[in-house]
Design an enzyme around this catalytic site. Structure first.
Site, PDB file in Angstrom:
ATOM      1  N   ILE A  61       0.669  -0.960   0.146  1.00 55.40           N
ATOM      2  CA  ILE A  61      -0.068  -0.052   0.056  1.00 55.40           C
ATOM      3  C   ILE A  61       0.849   1.332   0.089  1.00 55.40           C
ATOM      4  CG2 ILE A  61      -1.870   1.308   1.185  1.00 55.40           C
ATOM      5  CD1 ILE A  61      -2.682  -1.320  -0.128  1.00 55.40           C
ATOM      6  N   ASP A  62       0.485   2.309  -0.926  1.00 58.15           N
ATOM      7  CA  ASP A  62       1.222   3.591  -0.757  1.00 58.15           C
ATOM      8  C   ASP A  62       0.539   4.707  -0.067  1.00 58.15           C
ATOM      9  OD1 ASP A  62      -0.779   4.573  -2.443  1.00 58.15           O
ATOM     10  OD2 ASP A  62       0.126   4.470  -4.202  1.00 58.15           O
ATOM     11  N   VAL A  63       0.989   5.824  -0.198  1.00 57.81           N
ATOM     12  CA  VAL A  63       0.494   6.715   0.882  1.00 57.81           C
ATOM     13  C   VAL A  63      -0.826   7.232   0.290  1.00 57.81           C
ATOM     14  CG1 VAL A  63       2.822   7.687   1.455  1.00 57.81           C
ATOM     15  CG2 VAL A  63       1.468   8.644  -0.709  1.00 57.81           C
ATOM     16  N   MET A  64      -1.415   6.823  -0.708  1.00 61.37           N
ATOM     17  CA  MET A  64      -2.789   7.087  -1.210  1.00 61.37           C
ATOM     18  C   MET A  64      -3.694   6.195  -0.460  1.00 61.37           C
ATOM     19  SD  MET A  64      -2.561   9.969  -2.885  1.00 61.37           S
ATOM     20  CE  MET A  64      -4.374   9.751  -3.490  1.00 61.37           C
TER      21      MET A  64
END
Length: 131
Positions: A14-17
């Site tokens: 998972i990324d920061v979004m």
């Protein structure tokens, strides 16, 4: 021959979004290709015995819908077309609701492992494609 694998989205993907990072889809597709080769009885070891390597030379990916932590995804892999030294595999990733999350066409080239130059697709691989 179409194959599929199922995965669960993990926290490290998972990324920061708050959704799967775009680069992770390429990794999912790589897992799908490895599974496809294995089910076609052409695992890495078998290709190496034939002095053949496969090199990805182009990926055209479409991101259709975000995937989130804990979702279960299915990655489908199927052969699309072959040339003399190159071939194309198609990947489709769907979520639990059957919605398309991403799709891509991946072009690979077969190479001689010693000379590192392209060589014709071996018959064992070529038969997996309809012309």
């Amino acid at each position: 021959m179409e194959t599929f694998i199922e995965i669960e989205v993990r926290p490290t993907e998972i990324d920061v979004m708050g959704h799967v990072n775009n680069a992770k889809y390429l990794e999912y597709m790589e897992w799908g290709r490895e599974d496809w080769y294995n089910k076609a009885e052409l695992p890495f070891d078998r290709l190496t015995e034939m002095n053949i390597g496969t090199v990805t030379v182009n990926i055209n990916i479409n991101y259709r819908k975000e995937a989130r932590l804990g979702e279960h995804l299915t990655i489908y892999t199927q052969p699309v077309k072959k040339g003399r030294t190159s071939y194309t595999l198609k990947h489709v990733i769907v979520n639990e609701a059957g919605e398309r999350v991403a799709d891509a066409e991946v072009i690979s080239v077969t190479i001689d492992l010693e000379t590192r130059k392209s060589v014709p697709i071996p018959a064992e691989l070529g038969v997996l494609f309809s012309t």
